[in-house]
Design a protein around this motif. Structure first.
Motif, PDB file in Angstrom:
ATOM      1  N   ASN A  24       0.597  -1.726  -0.070  1.00  0.00           N
ATOM      2  CA  ASN A  24       0.051  -0.097   0.163  1.00  0.00           C
ATOM      3  C   ASN A  24       1.406   0.965  -0.003  1.00  0.00           C
ATOM      4  N   ALA A  25       0.354   2.343  -0.837  1.00  0.00           N
ATOM      5  CA  ALA A  25       1.804   3.575  -0.862  1.00  0.00           C
ATOM      6  C   ALA A  25       1.033   4.385  -1.616  1.00  0.00           C
ATOM      7  N   ALA A  26       0.901   5.510  -1.299  1.00  0.00           N
ATOM      8  CA  ALA A  26       0.736   6.773  -2.061  1.00  0.00           C
ATOM      9  C   ALA A  26       1.851   7.115  -2.822  1.00  0.00           C
ATOM     10  N   GLU A  27       1.317   7.927  -3.760  1.00  0.00           N
ATOM     11  CA  GLU A  27       2.115   8.472  -4.739  1.00  0.00           C
ATOM     12  C   GLU A  27       1.505   9.760  -5.323  1.00  0.00           C
ATOM     13  N   SER A  28       1.937  11.136  -5.958  1.00  0.00           N
ATOM     14  CA  SER A  28       2.341  12.282  -6.807  1.00  0.00           C
ATOM     15  C   SER A  28       1.534  11.414  -8.229  1.00  0.00           C
ATOM     16  N   VAL A  29       1.055  12.753  -8.797  1.00  0.00           N
ATOM     17  CA  VAL A  29       0.531  12.100 -10.477  1.00  0.00           C
ATOM     18  C   VAL A  29       1.865  11.790 -10.909  1.00  0.00           C
ATOM     19  N   ASP A  30       3.040  12.078 -10.935  1.00  0.00           N
ATOM     20  CA  ASP A  30       4.040  11.505 -11.141  1.00  0.00           C
ATOM     21  C   ASP A  30       4.900  10.466 -10.982  1.00  0.00           C
ATOM     22  N   GLY A  31       4.329   9.774 -10.331  1.00  0.00           N
ATOM     23  CA  GLY A  31       4.613   8.815  -9.586  1.00  0.00           C
ATOM     24  C   GLY A  31       6.293   8.759  -8.147  1.00  0.00           C
ATOM     25  N   LYS A  32       6.107  10.119  -6.856  1.00  0.00           N
ATOM     26  CA  LYS A  32       7.191  10.012  -6.724  1.00  0.00           C
ATOM     27  C   LYS A  32       6.216  10.411  -4.747  1.00  0.00           C
ATOM     28  N   ILE A  33       7.560   9.331  -4.466  1.00  0.00           N
ATOM     29  CA  ILE A  33       6.355   9.215  -2.876  1.00  0.00           C
ATOM     30  C   ILE A  33       6.288   9.635  -1.879  1.00  0.00           C
ATOM     31  N   ALA A  34       8.543  10.861  -2.008  1.00  0.00           N
ATOM     32  CA  ALA A  34       8.885  11.501  -1.861  1.00  0.00           C
ATOM     33  C   ALA A  34       9.469  12.772  -2.464  1.00  0.00           C
ATOM     34  N   THR A  35       9.911  13.551  -1.477  1.00  0.00           N
ATOM     35  CA  THR A  35      10.672  14.972  -2.403  1.00  0.00           C
ATOM     36  C   THR A  35      11.564  13.981  -3.057  1.00  0.00           C
ATOM     37  N   ARG A  36      12.409  14.870  -3.738  1.00  0.00           N
ATOM     38  CA  ARG A  36      14.633  14.354  -3.583  1.00  0.00           C
ATOM     39  C   ARG A  36      15.359  14.919  -2.872  1.00  0.00           C
TER      40      ARG A  36
ATOM     41  N   ARG B  94      14.162  13.663   0.254  1.00  0.00           N
ATOM     42  CA  ARG B  94      13.263  12.215   0.996  1.00  0.00           C
ATOM     43  C   ARG B  94      12.240  12.443   2.037  1.00  0.00           C
ATOM     44  N   GLU B  95      11.770  13.584   1.445  1.00  0.00           N
ATOM     45  CA  GLU B  95      10.960  14.178   3.467  1.00  0.00           C
ATOM     46  C   GLU B  95       9.949  14.156   2.295  1.00  0.00           C
ATOM     47  N   GLN B  96       9.101  13.285   3.915  1.00  0.00           N
ATOM     48  CA  GLN B  96       7.867  13.395   3.806  1.00  0.00           C
ATOM     49  C   GLN B  96       6.686  13.831   3.292  1.00  0.00           C
ATOM     50  N   LEU B  97       6.135  13.055   2.642  1.00  0.00           N
ATOM     51  CA  LEU B  97       5.005  14.133   2.222  1.00  0.00           C
ATOM     52  C   LEU B  97       3.556  13.767   2.373  1.00  0.00           C
ATOM     53  N   ARG B  98       2.913  14.670   2.745  1.00  0.00           N
ATOM     54  CA  ARG B  98       0.728  14.451   2.978  1.00  0.00           C
ATOM     55  C   ARG B  98       0.406  14.483   1.644  1.00  0.00           C
ATOM     56  N   ILE B  99       0.549  13.490   0.956  1.00  0.00           N
ATOM     57  CA  ILE B  99      -0.234  13.217  -0.876  1.00  0.00           C
ATOM     58  C   ILE B  99      -1.848  12.914  -0.141  1.00  0.00           C
ATOM     59  N   SER B 100      -2.196  12.134   0.572  1.00  0.00           N
ATOM     60  CA  SER B 100      -3.320  12.205   0.261  1.00  0.00           C
ATOM     61  C   SER B 100      -3.975  12.737   1.790  1.00  0.00           C
ATOM     62  N   GLY B 101      -5.498  12.729   2.304  1.00  0.00           N
ATOM     63  CA  GLY B 101      -6.170  13.038   2.902  1.00  0.00           C
ATOM     64  C   GLY B 101      -7.633  12.214   4.426  1.00  0.00           C
TER      65      GLY B 101
ATOM     66  N   MET C  41      -0.739  15.981  -7.361  1.00  0.00           N
ATOM     67  CA  MET C  41       0.242  17.104  -7.255  1.00  0.00           C
ATOM     68  C   MET C  41       1.000  16.516  -7.804  1.00  0.00           C
ATOM     69  N   ILE C  42       2.825  17.552  -8.355  1.00  0.00           N
ATOM     70  CA  ILE C  42       3.666  16.875  -9.167  1.00  0.00           C
ATOM     71  C   ILE C  42       4.466  17.382  -7.881  1.00  0.00           C
ATOM     72  N   VAL C  43       5.464  15.948  -7.823  1.00  0.00           N
ATOM     73  CA  VAL C  43       6.694  16.333  -7.282  1.00  0.00           C
ATOM     74  C   VAL C  43       8.120  16.582  -8.192  1.00  0.00           C
ATOM     75  N   GLY C  44       7.900  15.368  -8.879  1.00  0.00           N
ATOM     76  CA  GLY C  44       9.246  15.911 -10.118  1.00  0.00           C
ATOM     77  C   GLY C  44      10.681  15.529  -8.893  1.00  0.00           C
ATOM     78  N   GLY C  45      11.759  15.367  -9.826  1.00  0.00           N
ATOM     79  CA  GLY C  45      13.108  15.461  -9.644  1.00  0.00           C
ATOM     80  C   GLY C  45      13.550  13.985  -9.856  1.00  0.00           C
ATOM     81  N   ARG C  46      14.373  14.430 -10.797  1.00  0.00           N
ATOM     82  CA  ARG C  46      15.152  12.823 -10.733  1.00  0.00           C
ATOM     83  C   ARG C  46      15.815  11.515  -9.957  1.00  0.00           C
ATOM     84  N   GLY C  47      15.806  11.976  -8.600  1.00  0.00           N
ATOM     85  CA  GLY C  47      16.033  11.159  -7.323  1.00  0.00           C
ATOM     86  C   GLY C  47      15.400  11.515  -6.433  1.00  0.00           C
ATOM     87  N   ALA C  48      14.119  11.704  -7.179  1.00  0.00           N
ATOM     88  CA  ALA C  48      12.621  11.805  -6.284  1.00  0.00           C
ATOM     89  C   ALA C  48      12.566  10.350  -5.695  1.00  0.00           C
ATOM     90  N   PRO C  49      11.992   9.398  -5.187  1.00  0.00           N
ATOM     91  CA  PRO C  49      12.294   8.186  -4.686  1.00  0.00           C
ATOM     92  C   PRO C  49      10.714   8.106  -5.819  1.00  0.00           C
TER      93      PRO C  49
END
Length: 226
Positions: free
Chosen positions: A6-18, A20-27, A178-186
């Motif tokens: 089970n995971a939450a990701e952004s529209v561009d498939g990222k689960i954290a920032t580049r 590696r900070e935790q993101l609040r993706i869902s509600g 949301m869009i996170v972006g970043g080549r190094g984002a997990p």
């Protein structure tokens, strides 16, 4: 062993920032769903990088779910499982408190001293694999402890390793707006990546939650003889 990722990701498939900070993706709707899913399994699993970056408790938030598990003769919270090949779980990590039972999956690369320190802190080390955790063997050991179902919450390296080992039965992905972006984002599944023999997914349902979409898949090529 039944394994649900089970995971939450952004529209561009990222689960954290580049970074590696935790993101609040869902509600709140998805948070409640995740809590119910946690309550339905025997154990909740993460990799050591998730422990080190987010310090999750991996316990239930909804006291009514705790009460229901207790009434059913189960532990108040599901067990917690950490994949940690090199013994890098911080001794002050919340997963090592006494709120729920904890298993640390590790390898022969860790020291006897480290394993003893886990036992003294009420965690159970499971040694499987010489240099890295052998997830198949580790899951067999967990089954011997009575764990028959596991919810895996991340991170991307662990999720990829589980797919590569053909150990995943279900995948549930919340895609937030949301869009996170970043080549190094997990991403959902990092690791070496597949170049062929991709996991075979079957889409079972699509549901709108909060300002996003929950996708539920069966993994149709999972074959472990169980």
């Amino acid at each position: 062993m039944h394994v649900v990722v089970n995971a939450a990701e952004s529209v561009d498939g990222k689960i954290a920032t580049r970074e590696r900070e935790q993101l609040r993706i869902s509600g709140p709707e998805d948070f409640a769903r995740v809590d119910r899913l946690r309550a339905s399994v025997d154990a909740v699993m993460v990799g050591v990088e998730t422990v080190r970056s987010d310090d999750p408790s991996l316990t239930l938030d909804d006291e009514s779910l705790v009460a229901t598990r207790t009434a059913d003769g189960k532990s108040p919270h599901p067990a917690r499982v950490v994949a940690d090949s090199r013994g890098r779980t911080p001794p002050e990590a919340r997963v090592l408190d006494d709120t729920a039972e904890t298993y640390i999956l590790t390898s022969e690369a860790t020291t006897d001293e480290y394993r003893r320190s886990l036992e003294e802190g009420d965690a159970t080390p499971i040694v499987a694999g010489s240099d890295r955790v052998d997830l198949g063997a580790a899951f067999e050991a967990l089954a011997a402890h009575g764990i028959e179902s596991i919810m895996v919450e991340g991170g991307g390296e662990l999720i990829f390793s589980l797919f590569a080992a053909d150990l995943v039965d279900e995948l549930r992905v919340y895609v937030g707006s949301m869009i996170v972006g970043g080549r190094g984002a997990p991403t959902l599944a990092d690791g070496d990546g597949f170049v062929g023999a991709f996991p075979d997914l079957s889409l079972e349902s699509v549901e709108r939650l909060d300002d996003g979409v929950l996708l539920e898949y069966d993994v149709t090529d999972a074959d472990r003889g169980d």
